[in-house]
Design a protein around this motif. Structure first.
Motif, PDB file in Angstrom:
ATOM      1  N   VAL A  18       0.858  -1.183   0.000  1.00  0.00           N
ATOM      2  CA  VAL A  18       0.000   0.000   0.000  1.00  0.00           C
ATOM      3  C   VAL A  18       0.892   1.230   0.000  1.00  0.00           C
ATOM      4  O   VAL A  18       1.809   1.345   0.815  1.00  0.00           O
ATOM      5  CB  VAL A  18      -0.912   0.023   1.248  1.00  0.00           C
ATOM      6  CG1 VAL A  18      -1.717   1.312   1.302  1.00  0.00           C
ATOM      7  CG2 VAL A  18      -1.823  -1.183   1.271  1.00  0.00           C
ATOM      8  N   ASP A  19       0.615   2.143  -0.922  1.00  0.00           N
ATOM      9  CA  ASP A  19       1.363   3.396  -0.981  1.00  0.00           C
ATOM     10  C   ASP A  19       0.552   4.397  -1.791  1.00  0.00           C
ATOM     11  O   ASP A  19       0.002   4.030  -2.832  1.00  0.00           O
ATOM     12  CB  ASP A  19       2.716   3.163  -1.654  1.00  0.00           C
ATOM     13  CG  ASP A  19       3.660   4.324  -1.426  1.00  0.00           C
ATOM     14  OD1 ASP A  19       3.419   5.411  -2.004  1.00  0.00           O
ATOM     15  OD2 ASP A  19       4.625   4.150  -0.681  1.00  0.00           O
ATOM     16  N   PRO A  20       0.481   5.650  -1.345  1.00  0.00           N
ATOM     17  CA  PRO A  20      -0.256   6.652  -2.129  1.00  0.00           C
ATOM     18  C   PRO A  20       0.299   6.828  -3.541  1.00  0.00           C
ATOM     19  O   PRO A  20      -0.413   7.222  -4.450  1.00  0.00           O
ATOM     20  CB  PRO A  20      -0.106   7.943  -1.332  1.00  0.00           C
ATOM     21  CG  PRO A  20       0.366   7.553   0.006  1.00  0.00           C
ATOM     22  CD  PRO A  20       1.013   6.203  -0.110  1.00  0.00           C
ATOM     23  N   LEU A  21       1.575   6.500  -3.733  1.00  0.00           N
ATOM     24  CA  LEU A  21       2.225   6.691  -5.034  1.00  0.00           C
ATOM     25  C   LEU A  21       2.322   5.396  -5.839  1.00  0.00           C
ATOM     26  O   LEU A  21       3.086   5.325  -6.802  1.00  0.00           O
ATOM     27  CB  LEU A  21       3.615   7.284  -4.829  1.00  0.00           C
ATOM     28  CG  LEU A  21       3.662   8.615  -4.086  1.00  0.00           C
ATOM     29  CD1 LEU A  21       5.101   9.035  -3.834  1.00  0.00           C
ATOM     30  CD2 LEU A  21       2.910   9.682  -4.847  1.00  0.00           C
ATOM     31  N   ALA A  22       1.564   4.387  -5.485  1.00  0.00           N
ATOM     32  CA  ALA A  22       1.669   3.069  -6.140  1.00  0.00           C
ATOM     33  C   ALA A  22       1.496   3.146  -7.650  1.00  0.00           C
ATOM     34  O   ALA A  22       2.195   2.456  -8.388  1.00  0.00           O
ATOM     35  CB  ALA A  22       0.654   2.095  -5.538  1.00  0.00           C
ATOM     36  N   VAL A  23       0.606   3.991  -8.131  1.00  0.00           N
ATOM     37  CA  VAL A  23       0.389   4.106  -9.584  1.00  0.00           C
ATOM     38  C   VAL A  23       1.659   4.625 -10.256  1.00  0.00           C
ATOM     39  O   VAL A  23       2.094   4.091 -11.281  1.00  0.00           O
ATOM     40  CB  VAL A  23      -0.833   5.001  -9.893  1.00  0.00           C
ATOM     41  CG1 VAL A  23      -0.952   5.265 -11.385  1.00  0.00           C
ATOM     42  CG2 VAL A  23      -2.102   4.364  -9.350  1.00  0.00           C
ATOM     43  N   SER A  24       2.295   5.621  -9.679  1.00  0.00           N
ATOM     44  CA  SER A  24       3.542   6.157 -10.235  1.00  0.00           C
ATOM     45  C   SER A  24       4.660   5.120 -10.187  1.00  0.00           C
ATOM     46  O   SER A  24       5.455   5.009 -11.113  1.00  0.00           O
ATOM     47  CB  SER A  24       3.985   7.395  -9.464  1.00  0.00           C
ATOM     48  OG  SER A  24       3.027   8.418  -9.580  1.00  0.00           O
ATOM     49  N   TYR A  25       4.713   4.355  -9.093  1.00  0.00           N
ATOM     50  CA  TYR A  25       5.765   3.364  -8.940  1.00  0.00           C
ATOM     51  C   TYR A  25       5.680   2.283 -10.011  1.00  0.00           C
ATOM     52  O   TYR A  25       6.689   1.727 -10.414  1.00  0.00           O
ATOM     53  CB  TYR A  25       5.716   2.715  -7.560  1.00  0.00           C
ATOM     54  CG  TYR A  25       6.094   3.629  -6.422  1.00  0.00           C
ATOM     55  CD1 TYR A  25       6.917   4.740  -6.614  1.00  0.00           C
ATOM     56  CD2 TYR A  25       5.636   3.386  -5.140  1.00  0.00           C
ATOM     57  CE1 TYR A  25       7.264   5.562  -5.569  1.00  0.00           C
ATOM     58  CE2 TYR A  25       5.982   4.206  -4.087  1.00  0.00           C
ATOM     59  CZ  TYR A  25       6.797   5.297  -4.299  1.00  0.00           C
ATOM     60  OH  TYR A  25       7.139   6.104  -3.261  1.00  0.00           O
TER      61      TYR A  25
END
Length: 184
Positions: A18-25
């Motif tokens: 889970v991470d707010p930036l998962a899409v960017s990652y």
């Protein structure tokens, strides 16, 4: 979980990062992101049902968020009774919290002056404030430790490359606080 979090090393069938930036990652680190499912979400409001995980891993995350206490409460909410929590966070000398508050204040006033050692964490936790995150939660602490003494010694031995390194010789920074707990 971050871009290279622990979840990517276990090969767990049902592991979720889970991470707010998962899409960017996914675009920036595709090789890592194929090792585990990742969800774009914030730790303060995890998109999982109560008591849905046997293990929760949190490795150096909550000091990069606004509400560490709320995030830890979410971990406990999604952890099954008897489930294990592995938690680490960087802790700092109290001077960093005070200085970060001042730094934040002048940045809020529009003064664009950056001081890296005070701006690199959203929250500068001291050891007592980190331990306080677990107070009044249905957890049995199995192991709790920090490496503050080792971090102080390491900083004194390391050559000073800049002012931040000189500060670390006097006021420790980024010492590790680790907790292993079982949900009651």
């Amino acid at each position: 979980s971050g871009a290279h979090g622990l979840i990517f090393y276990f090969g767990a069938k049902h592991g979720v990062g889970v991470d707010p930036l998962a899409v960017s990652y996914r675009g920036l680190f595709p090789r890592w992101q194929n090792c585990a499912a990742t969800i774009a979400a914030v730790g303060e409001q995890l998109p999982f049902s109560n008591e849905s995980f046997d293990v929760v891993l949190c490795d150096n995350v909550v000091d990069h968020a606004e509400s560490p206490k709320q995030i830890v409460a979410e971990f406990v909410r999604i952890l099954r009774p008897g489930g294990l929590l592995y938690f680490t966070v960087n802790v700092h000398h109290p001077v960093y919290s005070v200085a970060a508050g001042l730094h934040s204040g002048w940045r809020g006033l529009g003064i664009p002056y950056e001081i890296g050692p005070f701006a690199d964490h959203t929250t500068h936790l001291t050891l007592p404030r980190a331990a306080e995150l677990f107070k009044d939660l249905p957890l049995e602490i199995l192991s709790e430790k920090s490496n503050i003494d080792e971090e102080r010694a390491r900083a004194r031995k390391q050559p000073a490359r800049h002012m931040g390194d000189r500060l670390k010789r006097v006021f420790f920074k980024n010492a590790l606080y680790e907790v292993v707990a079982r949900r009651i």
